[in-house]
Design an enzyme around this catalytic site. Sequence first.
Site, mmCIF file in Angstrom:
data_model
loop_
_atom_site.group_PDB
_atom_site.id
_atom_site.type_symbol
_atom_site.label_atom_id
_atom_site.label_comp_id
_atom_site.label_asym_id
_atom_site.label_seq_id
_atom_site.Cartn_x
_atom_site.Cartn_y
_atom_site.Cartn_z
ATOM 1 C CD GLU A 66 92.919 12.505 185.809
ATOM 2 O OE1 GLU A 66 92.655 12.443 187.026
ATOM 3 O OE2 GLU A 66 92.752 11.556 185.013
ATOM 4 C CD GLU A 91 87.588 14.159 178.804
ATOM 5 O OE1 GLU A 91 88.604 13.547 179.162
ATOM 6 O OE2 GLU A 91 87.279 14.301 177.605
ATOM 7 C CG ASP A 140 92.247 10.595 172.883
ATOM 8 O OD1 ASP A 140 91.372 9.721 172.837
ATOM 9 O OD2 ASP A 140 92.108 11.673 173.484
ATOM 10 C CE LYS A 144 94.171 3.959 161.267
ATOM 11 N NZ LYS A 144 92.789 4.378 161.159
ATOM 12 C CG ASP A 176 97.305 1.379 175.873
ATOM 13 O OD1 ASP A 176 97.132 2.616 175.945
ATOM 14 O OD2 ASP A 176 96.669 0.662 175.078
ATOM 15 C CB THR A 214 92.144 5.143 184.216
ATOM 16 O OG1 THR A 214 92.830 4.571 183.104
ATOM 17 C CG2 THR A 214 93.099 5.985 185.052
ATOM 18 N NE ARG A 215 84.711 4.472 182.215
ATOM 19 C CZ ARG A 215 83.583 5.156 182.059
ATOM 20 N NH1 ARG A 215 83.031 5.249 180.869
ATOM 21 N NH2 ARG A 215 83.001 5.736 183.067
ATOM 22 C CE1 TYR A 216 91.850 4.142 175.313
ATOM 23 C CE2 TYR A 216 93.983 3.577 176.236
ATOM 24 C CZ TYR A 216 93.162 3.761 175.149
ATOM 25 O OH TYR A 216 93.646 3.525 173.887
ATOM 26 C CD GLU A 217 95.942 1.025 184.672
ATOM 27 O OE1 GLU A 217 95.460 2.024 185.232
ATOM 28 O OE2 GLU A 217 96.815 0.319 185.183
HETATM 29 C C1 LIG Z 1 91.903 7.642 175.942
HETATM 30 S S1 LIG Z 1 91.021 8.721 176.971
HETATM 31 C C2 LIG Z 1 91.616 8.318 178.599
HETATM 32 C C3 LIG Z 1 90.712 8.820 179.679
HETATM 33 C C4 LIG Z 1 91.186 8.550 181.122
HETATM 34 N N1 LIG Z 1 92.365 9.316 181.439
HETATM 35 C C5 LIG Z 1 91.417 7.081 181.346
HETATM 36 O O1 LIG Z 1 92.588 6.689 181.536
HETATM 37 O O2 LIG Z 1 90.429 6.311 181.359
HETATM 38 C C6 LIG Z 1 91.808 10.299 176.687
HETATM 39 C C7 LIG Z 1 90.972 11.472 177.142
HETATM 40 O O3 LIG Z 1 91.701 12.678 176.969
HETATM 41 C C8 LIG Z 1 90.799 13.684 176.574
HETATM 42 N N2 LIG Z 1 91.570 14.754 175.904
HETATM 43 C C9 LIG Z 1 92.167 14.696 174.706
HETATM 44 N N3 LIG Z 1 92.728 15.874 174.393
HETATM 45 C C10 LIG Z 1 92.478 16.707 175.449
HETATM 46 C C11 LIG Z 1 92.786 18.058 175.709
HETATM 47 N N4 LIG Z 1 93.454 18.807 174.832
HETATM 48 N N5 LIG Z 1 92.383 18.588 176.870
HETATM 49 C C12 LIG Z 1 91.700 17.833 177.778
HETATM 50 N N6 LIG Z 1 91.377 16.551 177.576
HETATM 51 C C13 LIG Z 1 91.756 15.986 176.410
HETATM 52 C C14 LIG Z 1 89.832 12.954 175.643
HETATM 53 O O4 LIG Z 1 88.587 13.621 175.493
HETATM 54 C C15 LIG Z 1 89.678 11.620 176.352
HETATM 55 O O5 LIG Z 1 88.589 11.590 177.245
#
Ligand SMILES: C[S@@+](CC[C@H](N)C(=O)[O-])C[C@H]1O[C@@H](n2cnc3c(N)ncnc32)[C@H](O)[C@@H]1O
Length: 235
Positions: A66, A91, A140, A144, A176, A214-217
């Site tokens: 993941e 992460e 993420d 923009k 999303d 997931t939390r973000y979802e």
């Molecule tokens: C918007 S959050 C979503 C987290 C989780 N998957 C959820 O759905 O709740 C995106 C996550 O991806 C991680 N992330 C971004 N670029 C990454 C990378 N190159 N390698 C590992 N994780 C990364 C960020 O630190 C962040 O915690």
Amino acid sequence: MTTETRDGGDAHPLRSYGRRKGKRLTARKAALVADLLPRLRPDLSHPAPNDVRTLFDRALREAWLEIGFGGGEHLLWQARANPDIGMIGCEPFLNGVASLLGGIDDHGIETILIHDGDARDLIAWLPDASISRAFILFPDPWPKKRQAKRRLLTPALVRSLARILQPGGELRFASDDMNYVRAALFTIGRDGDYVWTASRANDWRERPADWPETRYERKALSEGRKPSYLCFRRR
Ligand SMILES: C[S@@+](CC[C@H](N)C(=O)[O-])C[C@H]1O[C@@H](n2cnc3c(N)ncnc32)[C@H](O)[C@@H]1O
């Protein structure tokens, strides 16, 4: 191992993630970061074993990956639902890593390894055809126009995932952000090594049953944004 540069970035040209630290950790989580995390971290300074399942302390059927697990809710759920699978989570956000460590400790999970850095370093380290399933859930979105270059899902990432995924393996992606979803479909489709498994609209509109929220979802849904759930099979 992520190579830090003087500006606090990493060896990759553009960072795909935001901050690496949030609020101060509780004493318990700080202790888990100090004591448990080093035991769960794959050592990228040595070559990976040919069979990544040997990274785990017991015999396991498959290894799943993941990328960007956030607080680790999905990874923990998958580990509890699939005790015969080894999970590797990536992460760079320390507080998210600490949350997952709390869950691992609460549930006595022994099948999760954590790379607390950029997933691209771990992917480059992993051997060919070593992973059966990879998840990129709500990366993420960098919505923009000038930020779009920071998105994690690029042709290069899709290519490197094709290398480490086993034939018949699965890549799951959710977002999303419709622009990101369209870009992912285009980029993964153009790669040529993946087949989008959806045959009807509900296959991408509805989250599969073996895929927890997931939390973000939850945040996206509460703000009125409807996610898409994409599943691809590695040829
Ligand atoms: C918007 S959050 C979503 C987290 C989780 N998957 C959820 O759905 O709740 C995106 C996550 O991806 C991680 N992330 C971004 N670029 C990454 C990378 N190159 N390698 C590992 N994780 C990364 C960020 O630190 C962040 O915690």
